[in-house]
Design a protein around this motif. Sequence first.
Motif, PDB file in Angstrom:
ATOM      1  N   TYR A  82      -0.742   4.389  -6.376  1.00 12.47           N
ATOM      2  CA  TYR A  82      -1.328   5.115  -5.252  1.00 12.47           C
ATOM      3  C   TYR A  82      -0.516   6.369  -4.941  1.00 12.47           C
ATOM      4  O   TYR A  82       0.716   6.344  -4.981  1.00 12.47           O
ATOM      5  N   LEU A 107      -4.413   7.906  -1.456  1.00  7.44           N
ATOM      6  CA  LEU A 107      -4.595   7.004  -0.314  1.00  7.44           C
ATOM      7  C   LEU A 107      -4.165   7.720   0.954  1.00  7.44           C
ATOM      8  O   LEU A 107      -3.018   8.145   1.075  1.00  7.44           O
ATOM      9  N   ARG A 178       0.494  -6.638   7.246  1.00  6.48           N
ATOM     10  CA  ARG A 178       0.726  -7.983   6.716  1.00  6.48           C
ATOM     11  C   ARG A 178       1.194  -8.921   7.814  1.00  6.48           C
ATOM     12  O   ARG A 178       0.744 -10.054   7.916  1.00  6.48           O
TER      13      ARG A 178
ATOM     14  N   LEU B 189      -3.358 -16.584   2.382  1.00  3.99           N
ATOM     15  CA  LEU B 189      -3.294 -15.276   3.025  1.00  3.99           C
ATOM     16  C   LEU B 189      -2.415 -14.307   2.236  1.00  3.99           C
ATOM     17  O   LEU B 189      -2.794 -13.162   2.009  1.00  3.99           O
ATOM     18  N   SER B 190      -1.249 -14.812   1.796  1.00  2.00           N
ATOM     19  CA  SER B 190      -0.326 -13.911   1.104  1.00  2.00           C
ATOM     20  C   SER B 190      -0.952 -13.375  -0.182  1.00  2.00           C
ATOM     21  O   SER B 190      -0.624 -12.288  -0.637  1.00  2.00           O
ATOM     22  N   LEU B 193      -3.001 -10.273   0.567  1.00  2.00           N
ATOM     23  CA  LEU B 193      -2.302  -9.153   1.188  1.00  2.00           C
ATOM     24  C   LEU B 193      -1.526  -8.315   0.183  1.00  2.00           C
ATOM     25  O   LEU B 193      -0.533  -7.686   0.534  1.00  2.00           O
ATOM     26  N   SER B 194      -1.966  -8.282  -1.075  1.00  2.00           N
ATOM     27  CA  SER B 194      -1.331  -7.391  -2.038  1.00  2.00           C
ATOM     28  C   SER B 194      -1.715  -5.957  -1.678  1.00  2.00           C
ATOM     29  O   SER B 194      -2.685  -5.719  -0.960  1.00  2.00           O
ATOM     30  N   VAL B 195      -0.922  -5.005  -2.172  1.00  2.00           N
ATOM     31  CA  VAL B 195      -1.220  -3.592  -1.925  1.00  2.00           C
ATOM     32  C   VAL B 195      -2.659  -3.275  -2.344  1.00  2.00           C
ATOM     33  O   VAL B 195      -3.408  -2.638  -1.598  1.00  2.00           O
ATOM     34  N   ASP B 196      -3.053  -3.744  -3.515  1.00  2.00           N
ATOM     35  CA  ASP B 196      -4.414  -3.460  -3.979  1.00  2.00           C
ATOM     36  C   ASP B 196      -5.471  -4.054  -3.057  1.00  2.00           C
ATOM     37  O   ASP B 196      -6.476  -3.414  -2.753  1.00  2.00           O
ATOM     38  N   ILE B 198      -5.359  -4.549   0.019  1.00  2.00           N
ATOM     39  CA  ILE B 198      -5.448  -3.792   1.260  1.00  2.00           C
ATOM     40  C   ILE B 198      -5.959  -2.372   1.019  1.00  2.00           C
ATOM     41  O   ILE B 198      -6.771  -1.854   1.783  1.00  2.00           O
ATOM     42  N   CYS B 199      -5.511  -1.743  -0.057  1.00  2.00           N
ATOM     43  CA  CYS B 199      -5.709  -0.287  -0.215  1.00  2.00           C
ATOM     44  C   CYS B 199      -6.880   0.114  -1.106  1.00  2.00           C
ATOM     45  O   CYS B 199      -7.403   1.223  -0.956  1.00  2.00           O
TER      46      CYS B 199
END
Lengths: 209, 209
Positions: A82, A107, A178, B189-190, B193-196, B198-199
């Motif tokens: 990103y 991003l 998070r 949940l974890s 919540l990876s960068v991908d 989320i983004c």
Amino acid sequence: INIKIATNERNCDEAVNELRRRCCDYNALGFDCEWVTDHGKRKPVALVQLSSSDGLCCLFRLSSMETIPNSLKDLLEDEKIYKVGVAANDDGKYLFQDYSVKLKSTLDVRYLAELCGLEPGGLAVLSKNLLRIVLDKSWRIRCSNWEADELTVKQKQYAAADAHVAIKIFEYLLKEYRFKSMMKDLLRLSKKLSVDDICQKYADIGFKQ
Amino acid sequence: INIKIATNERNCDEAVNELRRRCCDYNALGFDCEWVTDHGKRKPVALVQLSSSDGLCCLFRLSSMETIPNSLKDLLEDEKIYKVGVAANDDGKYLFQDYSVKLKSTLDVRYLAELCGLEPGGLAVLSKNLLRIVLDKSWRIRCSNWEADELTVKQKQYAAADAHVAIKIFEYLLKEYRFKSMMKDLLRLSKKLSVDDICQKYADIGFKQ
Ligand code: NA
Ligand code: NA
Ligand code: NA
Ligand code: NA
């Protein structure tokens, strides 16, 4: 914050390699660009800034190079990494016009700010509110000569700051998001784990092995 | 573990009040019953045992009372308070036959054991595996005279043990289930919540205020 200047293919390759090594934690780099505006007309992008979250900011002086090195082109076009900033997408259009580089996976940090329930604002506002860093947005440096033979210390610091702050804001907001998601989930879960929620369906029912 | 014997309406009311005060944490009491079997024929339930998780076990000697006191009847019929045991539902049928008491909100701990992914087994097996308490299941005490004028120390301990162990197993399994549910949820949940995760949906999209 450690600033490296890349002015040719060799030190460009080195800088790109080190950035790639250092961006493994988030697969994200802070990103920004600078160019000279001559009598209202935009000249080609002179500088590309990329910053890792652990504090390396590389300034790629495209105006000093004959062509854009493949290592940098590949990094900018690598969709697995990103490029985090404010309106980096617009800078991408200029990079394509000037160097045929297809900037990928930009991003806008303002999306993450929104996701965290914050007023998005601009980079300076986010930087002040979240990092307590006040960005120098003075007109003198912003519109200085990015094509000069040597950049001044002020120019280097100014150029590095936006890319650095962008990745630090990204890091901050990612952790915030998070954490908030975790807390929301634990709260929701703890409400589902009362004795009644667990036991009611088994009450007064004989157990059969 | 503190054992109280109720033999008349007055000390029955006292015992019920104290159990009600002490069961607020889970709204659950350990439960068991004893009766005499005469030449293969079941006589009326002689003893009802109710135990709070903080260690009070009350032995209600129905065989010493003219009728079942209202305080105890109300507690047994209170559907807000779980009566935790093994096959307490069956004991409930006897209480209804003998005293017209409609035992409510029985809960077989084996359901909770299953919920935690454990082999249900019986009370003795669960007690040994989860609490490291070995229950004395000797035939001599089990089939002793529960209608005697005075219960022996061994009888009291035996009678209290099952109800006490039932509520402690309940407490253990409830905590275990809550902990496992938490962990499963946090793990799930974890992974979200990876960068991908989320983004990705914001990549290459211009931000509009
Ligand atoms: Na910019
Ligand atoms: Na800038
Ligand atoms: Na029993
Ligand atoms: Na028993």
